[in-house]
Enzyme design. Structure first.
Site, PDB file in Angstrom:
ATOM      1  N   LYS A  48      -2.451   0.678  30.451  1.00  0.00           N
ATOM      2  CA  LYS A  48      -1.656   0.163  29.702  1.00  0.00           C
ATOM      3  C   LYS A  48      -0.401  -0.238  30.343  1.00  0.00           C
ATOM      4  CE  LYS A  48      -0.616   0.781  25.089  1.00  0.00           C
ATOM      5  NZ  LYS A  48      -1.721   0.915  23.823  1.00  0.00           N
ATOM      6  N   GLY A 101       6.212   1.983   9.575  1.00  0.00           N
ATOM      7  CA  GLY A 101       6.170   0.516   9.752  1.00  0.00           C
ATOM      8  C   GLY A 101       5.757  -0.492   9.545  1.00  0.00           C
ATOM      9  N   GLY A 154       4.942  -3.418  11.268  1.00  0.00           N
ATOM     10  CA  GLY A 154       4.837  -4.266  12.755  1.00  0.00           C
ATOM     11  C   GLY A 154       2.905  -4.798  12.255  1.00  0.00           C
ATOM     12  N   ASN A 155       1.800  -5.613  13.643  1.00  0.00           N
ATOM     13  CA  ASN A 155       1.151  -5.920  13.443  1.00  0.00           C
ATOM     14  C   ASN A 155      -0.048  -4.624  12.423  1.00  0.00           C
ATOM     15  OD1 ASN A 155      -2.079  -5.501  14.251  1.00  0.00           O
ATOM     16  ND2 ASN A 155      -1.251  -7.967  14.058  1.00  0.00           N
ATOM     17  N   GLY A 196       1.193  -2.226  10.566  1.00  0.00           N
ATOM     18  CA  GLY A 196       1.395  -1.188  10.146  1.00  0.00           C
ATOM     19  C   GLY A 196       1.267  -2.393   8.541  1.00  0.00           C
TER      20      GLY A 196
END
Ligand code: GLU
Length: 422
Positions: A111, A223, A225-226, A228
């Site tokens: 990461k 959320g 974003g991508n 959610g």
């Protein structure tokens, strides 16, 4: 005894170690093996000086953590966020090791992150930051070494810059060095929806087993974003009712259900779901405690804690975010009979689709969108039932996470043993 590693005192890392120790206890692993597993193999810290549009130089700090490579090259996203720390990046890389092992894909865990608020940068500044970061980590990434992808506040455009920068440095088009690229340069179109698709899919499967079905069930998503937004889209497609969503500016609630397509439009045009007309305004904290059937935390870590876990009313939680539930909260929810589908299972759709993209990049051929999504669907469905059955059979006194961890850690440990590392 502490090792003196700089991530060791961060609470997020300590939670990850607690989760690892719980799995180790179930598997009967000795302490020295836990000690090997809890540290990343390598962490690189880089300085990224960016010439701002106003002529001044701003310096940002970034990291890439490579946690474990027993099962294959490191794999995992890169996040841009003002609160990124070395401890968070190391923790997320450890979670990737378990996620990839559980997914059954040939990767270890990695990461990356940069401590930056990308919303404050112009497109040119963002491009300079991205290219310089990737150039700075270029020596330790590669198609067979470490394969980054998006995470919080990074996207296919940033992957395109990473891919281009690396290809320029190495002087060949390195298609497989990053995944979730735009489709025209080696990406797969369904990668965009894949994380949220998977989160909704496992919630659907759990609802079939525990709630008599998914249709008509109420869903709240923290959320947008991508992950959610596509979890919302597929939840509705498969018959559930999304009644609440939120983003960093706040949340909205309508017990009669929200129009997800309208939500996409409002979010994209105005920057926040709170501008959706006709719904009640709520806070992110209130959203988590709503009286709904299914809750999907799709933002950041540690939002479900021992403080709010007793007030949670959802019967199923499908973790779209990485690490939204603390170990203490996980146990409280288990005692209450809530099924918490752990992040390493519930949000693995993204990295699974990344693997499909990467393997096709390496072979120089393409799947159709339908074939790619079909593969993801079959693999996610299979993995969910594999973990669920193992949980029911062997670990039902523990949260579902324990079963997922036991399977994942066992696979990594077996690979390490075979390779003579432990
Ligand atoms: N950042 C995503 C995750 O946390 C995707 C990683 C990937 O596709 O490599 O799983």
């Amino acid at each position: 005894m502490t090792s003196g590693a700089p991530y060791e005192n961060e609470p997020v890392y300590q939670n990850a170690v607690k989760q690892l120790k719980e799995a180790a206890a179930l598997l009967g692993l000795p302490d020295d093996v836990v000690e090997v597993l809890r540290h990343p193999e390598r962490v690189l810290q880089v300085k990224i000086p960016v010439r701002l549009d106003n002529g001044k130089i701003a310096v940002f700090i970034g990291w890439r953590s490579q946690h474990n490579s027993a099962l294959g090259p490191y794999k995992g996203g890169i996040r841009y966020h003002p609160n990124v720390t070395i401890g968070e990046v190391v923790t997320l890389s450890m979670w990737m090791t378990w996620k990839n092992a559980l997914a059954g894909i040939p990767y270890g865990g990695g990461k990356g992150g940069i401590k930056v608020d990308p919303k404050k940068l112009s497109p040119r500044e963002l491009e300079e930051l991205s290219r310089k970061y990737f150039a700075a980590i270029a020596d330790i990434v590669g198609e067979d070494i470490d394969i980054p992808a998006p995470d919080v506040y990074t996207n296919p455009q940033i992957m395109a810059w990473f891919f281009d920068e690396y290809s320029k440095i190495k002087r060949y088009p390195a298609w497989g060095v990053v995944t979730a690229k735009p489709p025209i340069i080696g990406g797969l179109r369904p990668r965009e929806v894949s994380t949220g698709y998977g989160t909704a899919l496992v919630a659907r499967e759990a609802a079939k087993l525990a709630l008599g079905g998914f249709e008509g069930k109420t869903v709240a998503i923290q959320g947008f974003g991508n992950c959610g937004r596509y979890a919302a889209l597929y939840s509705v497609k498969w018959g559930a009712k999304v009644v609440a969503v939120s983003d960093s500016k706040g949340g909205i609630y309508d017990p009669n259900g929200l129009d997800v397509e309208k939500l996409f439009e409002v979010k994209d045009k105005t920057g926040s779901v709170i501008n959706y007309p006709g719904a009640k305004r709520i806070t992110n904290e209130e959203l988590l405690e709503l009286d709904v059937d299914i809750l999907m935390p799709a933002a950041l870590e540690n939002v479900i804690t021992e403080k709010n876990a007793p007030n949670i009313k959802a019967k199923i939680i499908s973790e779209c975010a990485n690490g939204p539930t603390t170990p203490e909260a996980d146990h409280i929810l288990h005692q209450k009979g809530v099924i918490v589908i752990p992040d390493i299972l519930a949000n693995a759709g993204g990295v699974m689709m990344s693997w499909i993209e990467w393997s096709h990049n390496r072979m120089g051929c393409w799947l159709t969108d339908e074939e790619a999504l079909d593969r993801l669907d079959k693999k996610m469905t299979h993995n969910f039932h594999e973990v669920y059955n193992e949980w029911q059979k062997k670990y039902s006194d523990h949260p579902m996470r324990a079963a997922a961890y036991a399977i994942a850690v066992d696979r990594v440990v077996r690979a390490m043993k075979l390779r003579g590392w432990i």
